[in-house]
Design a protein around this motif. Structure first.
Motif, PDB file in Angstrom:
ATOM      1  N   LYS A 152      42.367  20.303  23.545  1.00  0.00           N
ATOM      2  CA  LYS A 152      41.766  21.314  24.434  1.00  0.00           C
ATOM      3  C   LYS A 152      40.239  21.205  24.392  1.00  0.00           C
ATOM      4  N   PRO A 153      39.569  21.526  25.511  1.00  0.00           N
ATOM      5  CA  PRO A 153      38.093  21.438  25.537  1.00  0.00           C
ATOM      6  C   PRO A 153      37.405  22.261  24.451  1.00  0.00           C
ATOM      7  N   ASP A 154      37.993  23.413  24.089  1.00  0.00           N
ATOM      8  CA  ASP A 154      37.374  24.242  23.055  1.00  0.00           C
ATOM      9  C   ASP A 154      37.768  23.815  21.637  1.00  0.00           C
ATOM     10  N   LYS A 155      38.576  22.753  21.520  1.00  0.00           N
ATOM     11  CA  LYS A 155      38.983  22.168  20.238  1.00  0.00           C
ATOM     12  C   LYS A 155      39.762  23.140  19.341  1.00  0.00           C
ATOM     13  N   THR A 156      40.511  24.039  19.977  1.00  0.00           N
ATOM     14  CA  THR A 156      41.331  24.980  19.212  1.00  0.00           C
ATOM     15  C   THR A 156      42.754  24.466  19.005  1.00  0.00           C
ATOM     16  N   GLY A 157      43.115  23.385  19.655  1.00  0.00           N
ATOM     17  CA  GLY A 157      44.461  22.860  19.522  1.00  0.00           C
ATOM     18  C   GLY A 157      44.734  21.762  20.526  1.00  0.00           C
ATOM     19  N   VAL A 158      46.015  21.445  20.677  1.00  0.00           N
ATOM     20  CA  VAL A 158      46.458  20.391  21.589  1.00  0.00           C
ATOM     21  C   VAL A 158      46.878  21.016  22.911  1.00  0.00           C
ATOM     22  N   ASP A 159      46.497  20.401  24.016  1.00  0.00           N
ATOM     23  CA  ASP A 159      46.866  20.885  25.346  1.00  0.00           C
ATOM     24  C   ASP A 159      48.353  20.618  25.573  1.00  0.00           C
ATOM     25  N   MET A 160      49.150  21.688  25.712  1.00  0.00           N
ATOM     26  CA  MET A 160      50.599  21.575  25.852  1.00  0.00           C
ATOM     27  C   MET A 160      51.074  21.750  27.285  1.00  0.00           C
ATOM     28  N   SER A 161      50.155  21.960  28.237  1.00  0.00           N
ATOM     29  CA  SER A 161      50.549  22.214  29.625  1.00  0.00           C
ATOM     30  C   SER A 161      51.062  20.941  30.281  1.00  0.00           C
ATOM     31  N   ASN A 162      52.230  21.051  30.922  1.00  0.00           N
ATOM     32  CA  ASN A 162      52.840  19.941  31.665  1.00  0.00           C
ATOM     33  C   ASN A 162      53.025  18.685  30.800  1.00  0.00           C
ATOM     34  N   VAL A 163      53.416  18.896  29.553  1.00  0.00           N
ATOM     35  CA  VAL A 163      53.627  17.791  28.622  1.00  0.00           C
ATOM     36  C   VAL A 163      55.119  17.670  28.331  1.00  0.00           C
ATOM     37  N   LYS A 164      55.623  16.439  28.304  1.00  0.00           N
ATOM     38  CA  LYS A 164      57.029  16.214  27.987  1.00  0.00           C
ATOM     39  C   LYS A 164      57.289  16.561  26.526  1.00  0.00           C
ATOM     40  N   MET A 165      58.333  17.349  26.289  1.00  0.00           N
ATOM     41  CA  MET A 165      58.714  17.740  24.941  1.00  0.00           C
ATOM     42  C   MET A 165      60.068  17.126  24.597  1.00  0.00           C
ATOM     43  N   SER A 166      60.309  16.919  23.312  1.00  0.00           N
ATOM     44  CA  SER A 166      61.586  16.360  22.877  1.00  0.00           C
ATOM     45  C   SER A 166      61.844  16.745  21.425  1.00  0.00           C
ATOM     46  N   MET A 167      62.982  16.331  20.897  1.00  0.00           N
ATOM     47  CA  MET A 167      63.298  16.606  19.495  1.00  0.00           C
ATOM     48  C   MET A 167      62.451  15.715  18.602  1.00  0.00           C
ATOM     49  N   ASN A 168      61.943  16.285  17.526  1.00  0.00           N
ATOM     50  CA  ASN A 168      61.166  15.528  16.557  1.00  0.00           C
ATOM     51  C   ASN A 168      61.986  14.324  16.066  1.00  0.00           C
ATOM     52  N   PRO A 169      61.424  13.107  16.098  1.00  0.00           N
ATOM     53  CA  PRO A 169      62.200  11.914  15.709  1.00  0.00           C
ATOM     54  C   PRO A 169      62.827  11.996  14.321  1.00  0.00           C
ATOM     55  N   PHE A 170      62.132  12.573  13.348  1.00  0.00           N
ATOM     56  CA  PHE A 170      62.711  12.697  12.008  1.00  0.00           C
ATOM     57  C   PHE A 170      63.875  13.692  11.998  1.00  0.00           C
ATOM     58  N   CYS A 171      63.825  14.685  12.893  1.00  0.00           N
ATOM     59  CA  CYS A 171      64.948  15.623  13.010  1.00  0.00           C
ATOM     60  C   CYS A 171      66.168  14.943  13.621  1.00  0.00           C
ATOM     61  N   GLU A 172      65.942  14.013  14.550  1.00  0.00           N
ATOM     62  CA  GLU A 172      67.045  13.234  15.108  1.00  0.00           C
ATOM     63  C   GLU A 172      67.758  12.455  13.999  1.00  0.00           C
ATOM     64  N   ILE A 173      66.977  11.882  13.086  1.00  0.00           N
ATOM     65  CA  ILE A 173      67.552  11.138  11.964  1.00  0.00           C
ATOM     66  C   ILE A 173      68.357  12.075  11.062  1.00  0.00           C
ATOM     67  N   ALA A 174      67.826  13.278  10.815  1.00  0.00           N
ATOM     68  CA  ALA A 174      68.538  14.261   9.990  1.00  0.00           C
ATOM     69  C   ALA A 174      69.865  14.647  10.627  1.00  0.00           C
ATOM     70  N   LEU A 175      69.847  14.886  11.940  1.00  0.00           N
ATOM     71  CA  LEU A 175      71.079  15.268  12.638  1.00  0.00           C
ATOM     72  C   LEU A 175      72.080  14.120  12.641  1.00  0.00           C
ATOM     73  N   GLU A 176      71.603  12.907  12.868  1.00  0.00           N
ATOM     74  CA  GLU A 176      72.491  11.743  12.845  1.00  0.00           C
ATOM     75  C   GLU A 176      73.180  11.604  11.493  1.00  0.00           C
ATOM     76  N   GLU A 177      72.437  11.811  10.404  1.00  0.00           N
ATOM     77  CA  GLU A 177      73.035  11.697   9.072  1.00  0.00           C
ATOM     78  C   GLU A 177      74.104  12.765   8.862  1.00  0.00           C
ATOM     79  N   ALA A 178      73.843  13.974   9.324  1.00  0.00           N
ATOM     80  CA  ALA A 178      74.836  15.041   9.203  1.00  0.00           C
ATOM     81  C   ALA A 178      76.100  14.701   9.992  1.00  0.00           C
TER      82      ALA A 178
END
Length: 266
Positions: free
Chosen positions: A35-61
């Motif tokens: 973000k321009p004010d450097k308070t965080g990451v711009d999340m607008s209109n961004v593709k979201m998905s499952m965290n890759p390490f969480c995918e590995i955890a679910l696969e193991e289960a």
């Protein structure tokens, strides 16, 4: 004289339940914008998905359940309403049901750990699996914190997991700086998964359709009696510095000279 036969009932110990925590993050292929004010990451209109390490955890289960050592896999996600999409992905991969703790508050590892502790106390799984870290904040704290709160043994950075139901233990190979470390942990246990544990499966179209009818239970932090509060202050978020262009040297002597007198690494 023939004695009457009596019916014999052989009972088996119930198979355990596995709980898997999954997180909704910015897709790993997306270029992050600060973000321009450097308070965080711009999340607008961004593709979201499952965290890759969480995918590995679910696969193991799922693999543990398919081997016959578990009876049910429950996926859990904590966050805003959009986390339902992440849980649907988990259900399409093969999870039996899901729990969504809905909150719009900013969440940090300790709050997540407290919520997972309450869910474990309600669901009573024999195994809690998480990704070792999320690719958005790289905290690598939640698994260790929830193990401490539950007073359960923990196997972090797991690259191999073997369950022995007769001995009620989990044998975990974990990656450390010096190579591999093997732990034998009493069940129930918390495991966090590393990159080389497995290759997550893709959700097939029939399973995606089936996932729409699977149950997602809604809960709130208030129902779990957990107060969400910030214990971390974000001072500033900046992009990493751009890598400088390399330099071509004409000889080994020149390389050694530059490493010694300019880079100061030898």
């Amino acid at each position: 004289m023939q004695l009457p036969t009596l019916p014999f009932h052989f009972s088996r110990a119930p198979k355990m339940k596995i709980m898997v925590a999954v997180k909704r993050v910015v897709d790993y292929a997306v270029k992050i914008r600060v973000k321009p004010d450097k308070t965080g990451v711009d999340m607008s209109n961004v593709k979201m998905s499952m965290n890759p390490f969480c995918e590995i955890a679910l696969e193991e289960a799922l693999r543990i359940r398919e081997s016959g050592l578990a009876s049910e896999v429950v996926a859990v996600s904590i966050g805003p309403h959009q986390c339902v999409d992440t849980l649907r992905t988990g259900l399409a991969m093969g999870a039996d049901r899901a729990i969504h703790v809905e909150t719009t508050s900013q969440l940090y590892p300790l709050s997540i750990a407290k919520l997972l502790q309450k869910l474990v106390e309600l669901e009573k799984p024999g195994l809690l699996i998480l990704g070792k870290q999320a690719i958005d904040d790289d905290c690598n704290q939640t698994g260790q914190m929830v193990a401490g709160l539950l007073k359960w043994p923990q196997g972090t950075f797991a690259s191999k997991v073997v369950l022995d139901k007769e001995k009620q233990v989990a044998v975990v190979d974990r990656e450390v700086d010096g190579g591999l470390e093997t732990l034998c942990l009493d069940l129930p246990v918390v495991i966090t998964t590393d990159l080389r544990l497995n290759q997550p499966r893709y959700a097939t179209l029939p399973n995606i359709m089936k996932a729409k009818s699977k149950v997602i239970k809604k809960m709130t932090p208030e129902e779990l009696n957990v107060e969400i509060k910030s214990d971390i202050e974000i001072v500033q978020v900046t992009e990493p510095p751009k890598r400088k262009a390399g330099v071509i040297v004409s000889s080994v002597d020149e390389l050694v000279h530059k490493l010694k007198n300019e880079a100061h690494v030898i």
